[in-house]
Design a protein around this motif. Structure first.
Motif, PDB file in Angstrom:
ATOM      1  N   GLY A 191     -17.294 -12.851  37.522  1.00  0.00           N
ATOM      2  CA  GLY A 191     -17.442 -12.900  38.974  1.00  0.00           C
ATOM      3  C   GLY A 191     -16.173 -12.594  39.736  1.00  0.00           C
ATOM      4  O   GLY A 191     -16.137 -12.726  40.970  1.00  0.00           O
ATOM      5  N   GLY A 192     -15.129 -12.211  39.051  1.00  0.00           N
ATOM      6  CA  GLY A 192     -13.888 -11.820  39.718  1.00  0.00           C
ATOM      7  C   GLY A 192     -12.932 -12.959  40.019  1.00  0.00           C
ATOM      8  O   GLY A 192     -11.941 -12.766  40.719  1.00  0.00           O
ATOM      9  N   ASN A 245     -15.716 -18.434  33.673  1.00  0.00           N
ATOM     10  CA  ASN A 245     -14.463 -18.157  34.363  1.00  0.00           C
ATOM     11  C   ASN A 245     -13.375 -19.128  33.920  1.00  0.00           C
ATOM     12  O   ASN A 245     -13.664 -20.230  33.439  1.00  0.00           O
ATOM     13  CB  ASN A 245     -14.646 -18.292  35.875  1.00  0.00           C
ATOM     14  N   VAL A 246     -12.120 -18.718  34.082  1.00  0.00           N
ATOM     15  CA  VAL A 246     -11.019 -19.623  33.760  1.00  0.00           C
ATOM     16  C   VAL A 246     -11.043 -20.799  34.719  1.00  0.00           C
ATOM     17  O   VAL A 246     -11.603 -20.722  35.817  1.00  0.00           O
ATOM     18  CB  VAL A 246      -9.649 -18.904  33.829  1.00  0.00           C
ATOM     19  N   SER A 247     -10.436 -21.907  34.332  1.00  0.00           N
ATOM     20  CA  SER A 247     -10.336 -23.060  35.215  1.00  0.00           C
ATOM     21  C   SER A 247      -9.273 -22.785  36.278  1.00  0.00           C
ATOM     22  O   SER A 247      -8.439 -21.880  36.123  1.00  0.00           O
ATOM     23  CB  SER A 247      -9.963 -24.306  34.415  1.00  0.00           C
ATOM     24  N   PRO A 248      -9.258 -23.558  37.378  1.00  0.00           N
ATOM     25  CA  PRO A 248      -8.259 -23.321  38.422  1.00  0.00           C
ATOM     26  C   PRO A 248      -6.813 -23.376  37.919  1.00  0.00           C
ATOM     27  O   PRO A 248      -5.997 -22.522  38.283  1.00  0.00           O
ATOM     28  CB  PRO A 248      -8.547 -24.430  39.436  1.00  0.00           C
ATOM     29  N   ASN A 249      -6.502 -24.351  37.070  1.00  0.00           N
ATOM     30  CA  ASN A 249      -5.113 -24.431  36.590  1.00  0.00           C
ATOM     31  C   ASN A 249      -4.780 -23.278  35.645  1.00  0.00           C
ATOM     32  O   ASN A 249      -3.636 -22.814  35.597  1.00  0.00           O
ATOM     33  CB  ASN A 249      -4.830 -25.782  35.925  1.00  0.00           C
ATOM     34  N   ALA A 263     -18.025  -8.243  45.672  1.00  0.00           N
ATOM     35  CA  ALA A 263     -18.142  -9.002  46.918  1.00  0.00           C
ATOM     36  C   ALA A 263     -17.083 -10.095  46.981  1.00  0.00           C
ATOM     37  O   ALA A 263     -16.460 -10.321  48.028  1.00  0.00           O
ATOM     38  CB  ALA A 263     -19.545  -9.599  47.035  1.00  0.00           C
ATOM     39  N   ASN A 264     -16.865 -10.777  45.862  1.00  0.00           N
ATOM     40  CA  ASN A 264     -15.850 -11.843  45.830  1.00  0.00           C
ATOM     41  C   ASN A 264     -14.442 -11.289  46.050  1.00  0.00           C
ATOM     42  O   ASN A 264     -13.630 -11.881  46.764  1.00  0.00           O
ATOM     43  CB  ASN A 264     -15.918 -12.580  44.496  1.00  0.00           C
ATOM     44  N   ALA A 292     -15.170 -19.810  47.233  1.00  0.00           N
ATOM     45  CA  ALA A 292     -16.355 -19.002  47.530  1.00  0.00           C
ATOM     46  C   ALA A 292     -16.749 -18.148  46.333  1.00  0.00           C
ATOM     47  O   ALA A 292     -17.943 -17.936  46.078  1.00  0.00           O
ATOM     48  CB  ALA A 292     -16.095 -18.119  48.749  1.00  0.00           C
ATOM     49  N   ALA A 293     -15.769 -17.663  45.594  1.00  0.00           N
ATOM     50  CA  ALA A 293     -16.061 -16.856  44.407  1.00  0.00           C
ATOM     51  C   ALA A 293     -16.791 -17.681  43.354  1.00  0.00           C
ATOM     52  O   ALA A 293     -17.773 -17.224  42.749  1.00  0.00           O
ATOM     53  CB  ALA A 293     -14.771 -16.284  43.826  1.00  0.00           C
TER      54      ALA A 293
END
Length: 206
Positions: free
Chosen positions: A51-52, A23-27, A83-84, A9-10
């Motif tokens: 975006g947090g 933003n950083v990647s998930p890994n 919000a995130n 959602a973020a």
């Protein structure tokens, strides 16, 4: 990485609102979480919230009494990040400070915040040398300092580059290499965010 409602959602909210995809990647987020857990960090400073997304990863690594302060210069980014972070259930853990980091960092020092156990630098790259200087001021022996985007598709090897971000990272890398109070390395990464890397340093002397 498996689906994660809060993190997904973020990312979706950030994209919908037109935030840059920095933003950083998930890994990489998972790596930040693991490093914070391995280090048993109780206090974290993040320079650059966007975006947090990385904020959520890092805050999740904290114990119940932990705290995270994150610095964001852009009011729109800060609003979306709040919000995130709240959606992730971390509003009581995270203290988001709005303003230029080079203004808010001295305020943190004046308030007696720190020393922090872990400091993550991921904001405007031309200011990286200044962020590193402040990271040292807000650290102690054993503090872990992590900086993102230190390879930049290999562009950092070009000393003649006119890119201010490249020059900021080059100067940061040079300072990291000669700073006697830290032991550091850089880890190159290749993935969904392209070819880049993290710098990882531990403060070895006050």
């Amino acid at each position: 990485m498996p689906p994660d409602p809060a993190l997904d959602a973020a990312l979706e909210a950030s994209a919908t609102e037109g935030l840059p995809p920095h933003n950083v990647s998930p890994n990489q987020g998972k790596l930040l979480l693991l490093l914070a857990q391995i280090h048993r960090a109780n206090s974290i400073l993040e320079i650059g919230t966007l975006g947090g997304y990385s904020t959520i990863w890092l805050a999740r690594a904290l114990p119940t009494d932990g705290r995270l302060i994150t610095l964001e210069a852009d009011p729109k980014h800060a609003e979306i990040a709040r919000a995130n972070i709240a959606r992730a259930g971390l509003a009581k853990v995270v203290d988001l400070r709005l303003g230029r980091a080079l203004d808010t960092l001295p305020q943190l020092a004046a308030e007696g915040c720190g020393p922090f156990d872990l400091i993550f630098i991921d904001a405007d790259k031309p200011s990286n040398p200044d962020y590193f200087a402040w990271a040292l001021k807000l650290s102690r022996r054993g503090t872990l300092i992590i900086a993102d985007n230190v390879v930049r598709n290999g562009a950092v090897i070009d000393a003649a580059s006119s890119d201010l971000s490249v020059q900021g990272v080059r100067r940061f890398n040079e300072l990291l290499a000669i700073e006697p109070r830290v032991s550091a390395t850089a880890i190159q990464t290749v993935g969904s965010k392209g070819y880049d890397g993290f710098a990882i340093a531990i403060v070895t002397a006050d």
